[in-house]
Design a protein around this motif. Structure first.
Motif, PDB file in Angstrom:
ATOM      1  N   ALA A  39      -9.002  68.927 -15.135  1.00  0.00           N
ATOM      2  CA  ALA A  39      -9.105  70.281 -15.502  1.00  0.00           C
ATOM      3  C   ALA A  39     -10.939  69.796 -15.503  1.00  0.00           C
ATOM      4  CB  ALA A  39      -8.866  71.374 -16.143  1.00  0.00           C
ATOM      5  N   CYS A  40     -10.894  68.696 -16.948  1.00  0.00           N
ATOM      6  CA  CYS A  40     -11.674  68.414 -16.954  1.00  0.00           C
ATOM      7  C   CYS A  40     -12.825  68.143 -15.789  1.00  0.00           C
ATOM      8  CB  CYS A  40     -12.375  67.496 -17.851  1.00  0.00           C
ATOM      9  SG  CYS A  40     -13.792  66.950 -19.643  1.00  0.00           S
ATOM     10  N   ILE A  41     -12.078  67.009 -15.320  1.00  0.00           N
ATOM     11  CA  ILE A  41     -13.148  65.937 -14.316  1.00  0.00           C
ATOM     12  C   ILE A  41     -13.895  67.108 -13.191  1.00  0.00           C
ATOM     13  CG2 ILE A  41     -12.647  64.141 -12.058  1.00  0.00           C
ATOM     14  CD1 ILE A  41     -10.494  62.831 -14.598  1.00  0.00           C
ATOM     15  N   GLU A  42     -12.732  68.295 -12.540  1.00  0.00           N
ATOM     16  CA  GLU A  42     -13.158  69.043 -11.818  1.00  0.00           C
ATOM     17  C   GLU A  42     -14.532  70.231 -12.065  1.00  0.00           C
ATOM     18  OE1 GLU A  42     -11.745  73.321 -10.116  1.00  0.00           O
ATOM     19  OE2 GLU A  42     -10.553  71.954 -11.141  1.00  0.00           O
ATOM     20  N   LYS A  43     -14.350  70.262 -13.619  1.00  0.00           N
ATOM     21  CA  LYS A  43     -15.691  70.744 -13.684  1.00  0.00           C
ATOM     22  C   LYS A  43     -17.201  70.069 -14.344  1.00  0.00           C
ATOM     23  CE  LYS A  43     -13.657  73.702 -17.162  1.00  0.00           C
ATOM     24  NZ  LYS A  43     -13.357  73.690 -18.944  1.00  0.00           N
ATOM     25  N   LEU A  44     -16.643  68.696 -14.288  1.00  0.00           N
ATOM     26  CA  LEU A  44     -17.609  67.925 -13.540  1.00  0.00           C
ATOM     27  C   LEU A  44     -18.409  67.869 -12.263  1.00  0.00           C
ATOM     28  CD1 LEU A  44     -16.688  64.500 -16.120  1.00  0.00           C
ATOM     29  CD2 LEU A  44     -18.828  65.836 -16.286  1.00  0.00           C
ATOM     30  N   LEU A  45     -17.485  67.687 -12.005  1.00  0.00           N
ATOM     31  CA  LEU A  45     -17.473  67.000 -10.578  1.00  0.00           C
ATOM     32  C   LEU A  45     -18.613  68.982  -9.685  1.00  0.00           C
ATOM     33  CD1 LEU A  45     -14.156  66.124  -8.858  1.00  0.00           C
ATOM     34  CD2 LEU A  45     -16.363  64.755  -9.477  1.00  0.00           C
ATOM     35  N   LEU A  46     -17.691  70.220 -10.943  1.00  0.00           N
ATOM     36  CA  LEU A  46     -18.496  71.275 -10.177  1.00  0.00           C
ATOM     37  C   LEU A  46     -20.270  71.133 -10.767  1.00  0.00           C
ATOM     38  CD1 LEU A  46     -15.909  73.797  -9.867  1.00  0.00           C
ATOM     39  CD2 LEU A  46     -17.196  73.285  -8.665  1.00  0.00           C
ATOM     40  N   HIS A  47     -20.747  70.641 -11.821  1.00  0.00           N
ATOM     41  CA  HIS A  47     -21.586  70.003 -12.391  1.00  0.00           C
ATOM     42  C   HIS A  47     -22.247  69.331 -11.892  1.00  0.00           C
ATOM     43  CE1 HIS A  47     -21.745  72.004 -17.127  1.00  0.00           C
ATOM     44  NE2 HIS A  47     -20.759  71.733 -16.486  1.00  0.00           N
ATOM     45  N   CYS A  48     -22.072  68.749 -11.332  1.00  0.00           N
ATOM     46  CA  CYS A  48     -22.833  67.846 -10.201  1.00  0.00           C
ATOM     47  C   CYS A  48     -22.895  68.471  -8.527  1.00  0.00           C
ATOM     48  CB  CYS A  48     -22.146  66.457  -9.805  1.00  0.00           C
ATOM     49  SG  CYS A  48     -22.604  64.847  -8.817  1.00  0.00           S
ATOM     50  N   ALA A  49     -21.655  69.264  -8.478  1.00  0.00           N
ATOM     51  CA  ALA A  49     -22.454  70.293  -7.399  1.00  0.00           C
ATOM     52  C   ALA A  49     -23.537  71.402  -7.246  1.00  0.00           C
ATOM     53  CB  ALA A  49     -21.095  70.601  -6.612  1.00  0.00           C
TER      54      ALA A  49
END
Length: 435
Positions: A39-49
């Motif tokens: 879930a945290c990695i997904e948040k990071l990816l969305l931050h980057c997007a």
């Protein structure tokens, strides 16, 4: 800052990892340092997007630095999946910020060529492809009972690996084997797996096998009449124009079977450039319906990745492609070359989904539910899978890890991993079809 992609098995490295010390990162980013939770990695990816969409080069650099600290191509499934997303995002950033960042955004996925034996091992690794083969072959076998001549029009990405099992079953048919003709299109999407022999050689091998077990067999490659065979400049209209009774040499005394394995998603689903007034995907379904097949089998990955939204694609892709990474973890060591190769092929897909837009993005999956509605809208009726087919698929899954399962929806069978949908198989017939 420069990000360097060195090879398939080396994590992304940054020239100056101290460029963004923890004190300069936002609380959301600092909280994910060293945290491998999905879930945290997904948040990071969305931050980057979000940063890419808002042209915030500084935030993109910060998030990529954090991702680099949790990614590893030889770590756990989350780390390994993150490493491929990081590569794809670097490729994306190199195009969004061509001068602001000195990213090396070129592709690093090795396009390896496999022998027939290696391809067989690739297909057997997890039931990702074998599930569709098994469900399709069983449905086809039942649909052509009593037919003395069969013609299979095969659209797939797995180089006819499906057909030896069907050929063997037909040779043992109680009423005697039919004559079997298989036709494949000249065009194949430029996606893994890649084979080191031509389709003509594949056809020769199938013919030799059929001869060995006394099944009359013929193999044809539908010739390319257009000026280019290279994908992305492929002429889809040329392909559709050749799907007619004359070019395909359809015969009135043959039962026609149309098989689509992980293939339909590579036909564009927009009207741009099409002369049909509809998308190529819909035009394909209209075209093959006119051929009046006895059965059409559709198999593909059960996810929606055709959206224009970059953030939606990242979320859906991350939560879906976690499945094969997690499945491989159950029986292959972290440094297994076979595992790394398989994951690199998934990385090829991630790179296209995340790193490209427009005609360069060819991975445009749609879910089984959406495909089912599309088929009905185009004048097809669903053929339910019988208990015999369900039993054969269950027997296949018993050969694999216990996490694999199957569920039966209204119009399809669905392969699952730990309860998550992965691949669907469905069978169809044009409305009003009569034997």
């Amino acid at each position: 800052m420069r990000a360097e992609l060195r090879d398939n098995n080396t994590p992304i490295s940054f020239q100056n990892p101290n460029l963004f010390p923890q004190s300069s990162l936002s609380g959301a980013l600092k909280g994910c340092l060293g945290n491998l939770d999905g879930a945290c990695i997904e948040k990071l990816l969305l931050h980057c997007a979000s940063a890419l969409e808002s042209n915030d080069a500084t935030l993109v650099q910060q998030v990529m630095w954090v991702l680099n600290n949790v990614a590893s191509t030889v770590g756990d499934p989350n780390q390994r999946l993150t490493s491929w997303f990081s590569r794809a995002l670097i490729a994306k950033a190199s195009r969004v910020f061509p001068t602001a960042m000195n990213f090396n955004g070129s592709s690093t996925v090795h396009r390896r060529m496999m022998s027939v034996i290696e391809l067989a091992g690739y297909v057997d690794l997890i039931p990702w492809h074998r599930f569709g083969f098994c469900a399709s072959n069983s449905a086809i076998f039942i649909a052509i009972q009593g037919c003395s001549k069969v013609h299979v029009l095969d659209f797939s990405i797995t180089h006819c690996m499906q057909w030896p099992t069907l050929i063997d079953a037909l040779a043992k048919r109680p009423e005697g084997p039919p004559s079997l003709r298989i036709s494949v299109p000249y065009w194949r999407p430029q996606v893994p797996p890649f084979l080191n022999v031509s389709m003509e050689e594949v056809g020769l091998r199938l013919a030799n096998f059929a001869k060995l077990i006394d099944l009359p067999f013929e193999f044809n490659v539908i010739e390319d009449l257009s000026s280019s065979k290279e994908c992305p400049n492929f002429d889809y209209d040329s392909l559709l124009s050749q799907l007619n009774r004359l070019t395909l040499n359809l015969r009135d005394d043959e039962a026609l079977v149309i098989n689509c394995q992980h293939w339909l998603r590579y036909l564009p689903d927009d009207k741009k450039g099409s002369v049909h007034g509809d998308s190529w995907r819909n035009a394909f379904l209209e075209t093959i319906k006119v051929l009046n097949p006895r059965i059409i089998v559709m198999v593909d990955e059960d996810s929606d990745l055709g959206t224009m939204s970059f953030t939606s694609r990242i979320t859906t892709c991350f939560n879906y492609l976690w499945i094969p990474f997690d499945a491989l973890e159950t029986f292959l060591p972290k440094d297994s070359g076979q595992r790394l190769d398989y994951e690199a092929d998934i990385g090829h897909k991630i790179e296209n989904i995340i790193g490209f837009e427009g005609i360069q993005r060819i991975e445009r999956l749609e879910s089984g539910i959406n495909l089912s509605q599309r088929m009905k809208n185009k004048g097809y009726s669903s053929l339910p899978f019988c208990e015999e087919t369900i039993g054969e698929v269950n027997s296949l899954l018993e050969e694999h890890a216990s996490g694999w399962g199957m569920k039966k929806d209204d119009d399809m069978l669905v392969l699952t991993w730990k309860g998550h949908n992965s691949v669907y198989a469905s069978a169809w017939v044009p409305c009003g079809f009569e034997d």
